[in-house]
Motif scaffolding. Structure first.
Motif, PDB file in Angstrom:
ATOM      1  N   VAL A 230      33.352  63.829  29.656  1.00 26.23           N
ATOM      2  CA  VAL A 230      34.453  64.195  30.566  1.00 26.23           C
ATOM      3  C   VAL A 230      35.797  63.859  29.918  1.00 26.23           C
ATOM      4  O   VAL A 230      35.947  62.817  29.296  1.00 26.23           O
ATOM      5  CB  VAL A 230      34.286  63.418  31.900  1.00 26.23           C
ATOM      6  CG1 VAL A 230      35.434  63.711  32.846  1.00 26.23           C
ATOM      7  CG2 VAL A 230      32.950  63.740  32.545  1.00 26.23           C
ATOM      8  N   ASP A 231      36.770  64.748  30.073  1.00 22.88           N
ATOM      9  CA  ASP A 231      38.079  64.533  29.432  1.00 22.88           C
ATOM     10  C   ASP A 231      38.915  63.461  30.136  1.00 22.88           C
ATOM     11  O   ASP A 231      39.650  62.730  29.492  1.00 22.88           O
ATOM     12  CB  ASP A 231      38.869  65.854  29.419  1.00 22.88           C
ATOM     13  CG  ASP A 231      38.182  66.886  28.547  1.00 22.88           C
ATOM     14  OD1 ASP A 231      38.065  66.646  27.340  1.00 22.88           O
ATOM     15  OD2 ASP A 231      37.702  67.907  29.093  1.00 22.88           O
ATOM     16  N   HIS A 232      38.835  63.414  31.466  1.00 23.44           N
ATOM     17  CA  HIS A 232      39.683  62.455  32.187  1.00 23.44           C
ATOM     18  C   HIS A 232      38.918  61.941  33.409  1.00 23.44           C
ATOM     19  O   HIS A 232      38.431  62.733  34.219  1.00 23.44           O
ATOM     20  CB  HIS A 232      40.992  63.127  32.627  1.00 23.44           C
ATOM     21  CG  HIS A 232      42.063  62.145  32.969  1.00 23.44           C
ATOM     22  ND1 HIS A 232      43.342  62.216  32.454  1.00 23.44           N
ATOM     23  CD2 HIS A 232      42.055  61.033  33.750  1.00 23.44           C
ATOM     24  CE1 HIS A 232      44.063  61.204  32.915  1.00 23.44           C
ATOM     25  NE2 HIS A 232      43.301  60.474  33.720  1.00 23.44           N
ATOM     26  N   ILE A 233      38.838  60.630  33.522  1.00 22.97           N
ATOM     27  CA  ILE A 233      38.083  60.028  34.637  1.00 22.97           C
ATOM     28  C   ILE A 233      39.029  59.206  35.511  1.00 22.97           C
ATOM     29  O   ILE A 233      39.815  58.396  35.003  1.00 22.97           O
ATOM     30  CB  ILE A 233      36.936  59.140  34.104  1.00 22.97           C
ATOM     31  CG1 ILE A 233      35.943  60.025  33.331  1.00 22.97           C
ATOM     32  CG2 ILE A 233      36.239  58.400  35.249  1.00 22.97           C
ATOM     33  CD1 ILE A 233      34.851  59.287  32.614  1.00 22.97           C
ATOM     34  N   ILE A 234      38.949  59.451  36.804  1.00 21.88           N
ATOM     35  CA  ILE A 234      39.741  58.695  37.778  1.00 21.88           C
ATOM     36  C   ILE A 234      38.857  57.529  38.230  1.00 21.88           C
ATOM     37  O   ILE A 234      37.925  57.703  39.018  1.00 21.88           O
ATOM     38  CB  ILE A 234      40.144  59.611  38.967  1.00 21.88           C
ATOM     39  CG1 ILE A 234      41.009  60.787  38.478  1.00 21.88           C
ATOM     40  CG2 ILE A 234      40.864  58.828  40.056  1.00 21.88           C
ATOM     41  CD1 ILE A 234      42.364  60.416  37.915  1.00 21.88           C
ATOM     42  N   GLU A 235      39.165  56.341  37.707  1.00 22.83           N
ATOM     43  CA  GLU A 235      38.314  55.159  37.907  1.00 22.83           C
ATOM     44  C   GLU A 235      38.775  54.403  39.150  1.00 22.83           C
ATOM     45  O   GLU A 235      39.889  53.894  39.203  1.00 22.83           O
ATOM     46  CB  GLU A 235      38.418  54.279  36.654  1.00 22.83           C
ATOM     47  CG  GLU A 235      37.715  52.942  36.730  1.00 22.83           C
ATOM     48  CD  GLU A 235      36.214  53.069  36.906  1.00 22.83           C
ATOM     49  OE1 GLU A 235      35.575  53.779  36.128  1.00 22.83           O
ATOM     50  OE2 GLU A 235      35.678  52.471  37.863  1.00 22.83           O
ATOM     51  N   ILE A 236      37.876  54.334  40.120  1.00 27.99           N
ATOM     52  CA  ILE A 236      38.211  53.749  41.421  1.00 27.99           C
ATOM     53  C   ILE A 236      37.397  52.474  41.680  1.00 27.99           C
ATOM     54  O   ILE A 236      37.824  51.582  42.386  1.00 27.99           O
ATOM     55  CB  ILE A 236      37.885  54.788  42.539  1.00 27.99           C
ATOM     56  CG1 ILE A 236      38.801  56.009  42.444  1.00 27.99           C
ATOM     57  CG2 ILE A 236      37.930  54.191  43.923  1.00 27.99           C
ATOM     58  CD1 ILE A 236      40.258  55.722  42.693  1.00 27.99           C
TER      59      ILE A 236
END
Ligand SMILES: NC(=O)c1ccc[n+]([C@@H]2O[C@H](COP(=O)([O-])OP(=O)(O)OC[C@H]3O[C@@H](n4cnc5c(N)ncnc54)[C@H](OP(=O)(O)O)[C@@H]3O)[C@@H](O)[C@H]2O)c1
Length: 337
Positions: A230-236
């Protein structure tokens, strides 16, 4: 005027009170009548005293608000009486790289927040709400939407055709999903709540991964991206998800570290971060100018925030008690008075 005031930490100590009416705005300031406010996870931590027990009290909580300008001070040229505006999370962080105190002076702790009828703000710290949105919709933007925007647009912009993975279906992740789709990215959404899968799909998610069915969801993400990652991960999630994010990232991918819902300290194998040249970037909401750039994009895209049915501030205590249970899909917004 009326305001919810936190006298000491704990939701039981949050009370609707009559406090002093605001004075007239000084030079460069505006008087805002708040019409709507929205809740972020941070607000519940602030109220409980778990975010920063050194915040000065009494304090008016909540970081997000939208309202109408009732009065403008001398030398205010960008706004007029009657304009619909939103406040910024960090009013002193105007643009670029801020000084530490500029991004630490934030609404809803340590500064008074938006759970009140009126407030005086510097005209340089507010933004015209998007013309395609109601005030209720606009009040959902200052924290969650700007955080997603800062991650995907300001810090390291994504490109059409890239893949973005958003964790969960909370406020930040749904804005990231919507923004990523507007930018032409493919979106993978992980979620632990089967009842929300269909809703995320309807919002544009191209793939849903159930984290209950696939605790090692990075493997599914790699399959979806033909092993590229994945190019960009929104880490929550933080502690309980970062290892999966590292495993799911592409070479030269980005992980935006935004939330630590699963905990904030961990052991991790950092070798893949080095060898795959993964960029890990902390994000704290964003600047006033970034908020303005985002609002103008929201107008052009006609992006509509996802809101739960509107609630009322007379019920604020119950709403804040319910919020941490995480049953909401999108933003929880209250009407003020
Ligand atoms: N750094 C910043 O500037 C910034 C700004 C805003 C928010 N945040 C932080 O980001 C996080 C999310 O905020 P939000 O407002 O989007 O929250 P929210 O609306 O309460 O949504 C949280 C969602 O995340 C998922 N989730 C819950 N626990 C999780 C875990 N342990 N691991 C992975 N996913 C989990 C759940 O989705 P499913 O039910 O679909 O699984 C839940 O509905 C919070 O920690 C908040 O403090 C940081």
């Amino acid at each position: 005027m009326k305001a919810y005031v936190l006298e000491s930490f704990g939701l039981e100590n949050l009370k609707l009170q009559s406090i002093a009416d605001p004075t007239s705005p000084n030079k460069g300031e505006v008087l805002i009548q708040f019409k709507n406010c929205s809740i972020n996870y941070r607000d519940t931590l602030v109220i409980a005293g778990k975010y920063d027990p050194r915040f000065p009290l009494p304090m008016v909580p909540l970081s997000d608000g939208a309202g109408i300008i009732l009065e403008v001070g001398e030398d205010v040229t960008d706004f007029k009486v009657g304009d619909s505006v939103i406040t910024a999370f960090a009013p002193e962080w105007r643009d670029g790289i801020p000084r530490r105190e500029e991004f630490r002076s934030t609404l809803g702790g340590p500064l008074d927040g938006t759970l009140r009828e009126f407030g005086i703000f510097s005209a340089k710290s507010i933004v015209k709400s998007p013309s395609n949105l109601s005030l209720a919709q606009s009040s959902s933007l200052p924290c969650a939407a700007l955080t997603a925007w800062s991650a995907l647009m300001e810090a390291n912009p994504i490109l059409p055709g890239q893949t973005v993975l958003v964790q969960g279906t909370g406020g930040v992740s749904l804005f990231a999903l919507q923004i990523a789709k507007k930018l032409g990215a493919k979106v993978i959404c992980t979620s632990s709540s089967p009842e929300k899968f269909e809703k995320a799909k309807n919002l544009g998610a191209d793939f849903i991964i159930s984290t209950k069915e696939f605790p090692e969801w990075s493997k599914e993400a790699r399959k979806i991206t033909d092993k590229r990652g994945v190019d960009h991960i929104i880490e929550i999630g933080g502690m309980n998800t970062l290892s999966q994010s590292i495993a799911a990232s592409s070479s030269f991918g980005t992980i935006s570290l935004i939330g630590v819902l699963g905990g904030n300290s961990m052991d991790a194998n950092l070798l893949p971060v080095v060898m795959n040249q993964i960029r890990m970037q902390g994000i704290v909401v964003g600047s006033v100018r970034a908020l303005d750039r985002m609002c103008r994009a929201i107008e052009v895209w006609d992006l509509k925030p996802v809101l739960e049915p509107l609630l009322y501030w007379k019920d604020a205590i119950g709403v804040l008690k319910e919020f941490p249970k995480g049953k909401h899909f999108g933003k929880v917004v209250m009407e003020i008075n």
